[in-house]
Design a protein around this motif. Sequence first.
Motif, short mmCIF file in Angstrom:
data_model
loop_
_atom_site.label_atom_id
_atom_site.label_comp_id
_atom_site.label_asym_id
_atom_site.label_seq_id
_atom_site.Cartn_x
_atom_site.Cartn_y
_atom_site.Cartn_z
N GLY A 80 41.37 40.49 30.86
CA GLY A 80 40.11 40.06 31.45
C GLY A 80 39.62 40.91 32.59
N SER A 81 40.26 42.05 32.82
CA SER A 81 39.87 42.84 33.99
C SER A 81 38.56 43.58 33.76
N PRO A 82 37.60 43.42 34.66
CA PRO A 82 36.37 44.20 34.56
C PRO A 82 36.56 45.63 35.05
N SER A 83 37.73 45.94 35.58
CA SER A 83 37.93 47.23 36.25
C SER A 83 37.91 48.39 35.26
N LEU A 84 37.22 49.46 35.67
CA LEU A 84 37.22 50.69 34.88
C LEU A 84 38.37 51.59 35.30
N ARG A 85 38.92 51.31 36.47
CA ARG A 85 40.08 52.09 36.94
C ARG A 85 41.34 51.48 36.35
N PRO A 86 42.48 52.12 36.56
CA PRO A 86 43.72 51.49 36.09
C PRO A 86 43.81 50.07 36.63
N SER A 87 44.10 49.15 35.76
CA SER A 87 44.04 47.74 36.11
C SER A 87 45.44 47.17 36.30
N ARG A 88 45.62 46.50 37.42
CA ARG A 88 46.92 45.90 37.69
C ARG A 88 47.20 44.73 36.74
N SER A 89 46.19 43.90 36.54
CA SER A 89 46.44 42.75 35.65
C SER A 89 46.70 43.24 34.22
N SER A 90 46.03 44.32 33.82
CA SER A 90 46.30 44.87 32.48
C SER A 90 47.70 45.49 32.41
N ALA A 91 48.17 46.03 33.53
CA ALA A 91 49.54 46.57 33.55
C ALA A 91 50.56 45.45 33.33
N THR A 133 44.25 38.33 34.07
CA THR A 133 42.98 38.45 34.78
C THR A 133 43.22 38.77 36.24
N PRO A 134 42.30 39.49 36.87
CA PRO A 134 42.36 39.58 38.33
C PRO A 134 41.77 38.32 38.94
N VAL A 135 41.97 38.16 40.24
CA VAL A 135 41.35 37.06 40.98
C VAL A 135 40.15 37.63 41.73
N TYR A 136 39.00 37.06 41.50
CA TYR A 136 37.79 37.45 42.23
C TYR A 136 37.28 36.22 42.99
N ASN A 137 37.10 36.36 44.27
CA ASN A 137 36.58 35.26 45.07
C ASN A 137 37.29 33.94 44.76
N ALA A 138 38.61 34.03 44.78
CA ALA A 138 39.48 32.86 44.60
C ALA A 138 39.36 32.21 43.23
N ALA A 179 48.13 36.99 36.34
CA ALA A 179 47.00 37.33 37.22
C ALA A 179 47.47 38.28 38.31
N SER A 180 46.53 39.07 38.80
CA SER A 180 46.80 39.90 39.97
C SER A 180 45.70 39.67 40.99
N GLY A 181 46.09 39.80 42.26
CA GLY A 181 45.13 39.59 43.34
C GLY A 181 45.56 40.32 44.58
N GLY A 182 44.63 40.53 45.47
CA GLY A 182 44.92 41.26 46.69
C GLY A 182 45.64 40.42 47.73
N SER A 183 45.57 39.12 47.59
CA SER A 183 46.16 38.24 48.60
C SER A 183 47.10 37.23 47.96
N GLY A 203 47.79 34.62 49.18
CA GLY A 203 47.19 33.31 49.44
C GLY A 203 46.41 32.77 48.25
N HIS A 204 46.10 33.66 47.30
CA HIS A 204 45.35 33.21 46.13
C HIS A 204 46.20 33.15 44.87
N GLN A 205 47.52 33.08 45.05
CA GLN A 205 48.38 33.04 43.87
C GLN A 205 48.20 31.76 43.06
N CYS A 222 50.80 40.38 43.46
CA CYS A 222 49.97 40.90 44.54
C CYS A 222 49.72 42.39 44.29
N ASP A 223 48.63 42.88 44.82
CA ASP A 223 48.35 44.30 44.61
C ASP A 223 49.50 45.18 45.10
N ASP A 224 50.17 44.75 46.16
CA ASP A 224 51.29 45.55 46.68
C ASP A 224 52.50 45.53 45.76
#
Length: 218
Positions: free
Chosen positions: A8-19, A75-80, A107-111, A113-115, A141-143
Amino acid sequence: MSVLFLSGSPSLRPSRSSALLDQVASRLIVAGVEVQRLSVWDVPAEDLISVRQHGPAAVALRHAVNASDAIVVATPVYNASIPGGPKALFDLLAERSLAGKTVLPLASGGSVGHQLAIEYTLKPVLSALGARHVLSGVFACDDDVSWSGDAHPFPLFRPELTARLNAAVDMLLSLLPPAIHADRATAASRANGGVVTHSRENAPVDVATVSHPERCSA
Ligand SMILES: Cc1cc2nc3c(=O)[nH]c(=O)nc-3n(C[C@H](O)[C@H](O)[C@H](O)COP(=O)(O)O)c2cc1C
């Protein structure tokens, strides 16, 4: 019989959730499971926005869902929440189309806190579509995922994330009917209305594992 992977990643760059999805797919393929993969990018944006349920892409999507015994969705997390793209993908599915299917959410997310976004935004959608057997999800997490190489970025996972993904794969494998395991490794990768079928021979490359000292900030 197969496991369908939905990216579900909209990202055109390498996608963490797709990884995450690739990692799970690799392990299932090695275990002899036939997998199919679809992405939000396989459906034209116009079809997603207008909920064109009778368009060829939606028909191919529903066919793939119907033909699958289990579904792994990332999927990534966008705006929680889950982004509009994957939600629009789900909106193309028929009522109760996930009934009787085991679902593994990733799912992957930058925080960190949104797990819980998997719990409060993804699982309700899966439930509304009839899924009653949704496994504990894996949130990264992105890290937890870094990239090696510039031309062809290669995902590097924290060991702790790899362990959680492996545990999720083991749980999924234990729930798949025996017949789902391919009795042979089908070599062909074939296009089927936008659906790509993977087999052992064209399995995504296993991601490496690496340690990082830093943690995702909450
Ligand atoms: C528009 C936008 C909104 C985001 N909102 C959140 C958020 O609310 N919480 C979070 O943890 N990460 C958020 N992120 C970060 C992404 O979820 C994160 O980088 C994710 O790993 C991206 O996944 P992908 O590489 O598969 O696209 C946001 C990113 C974007 C582009």
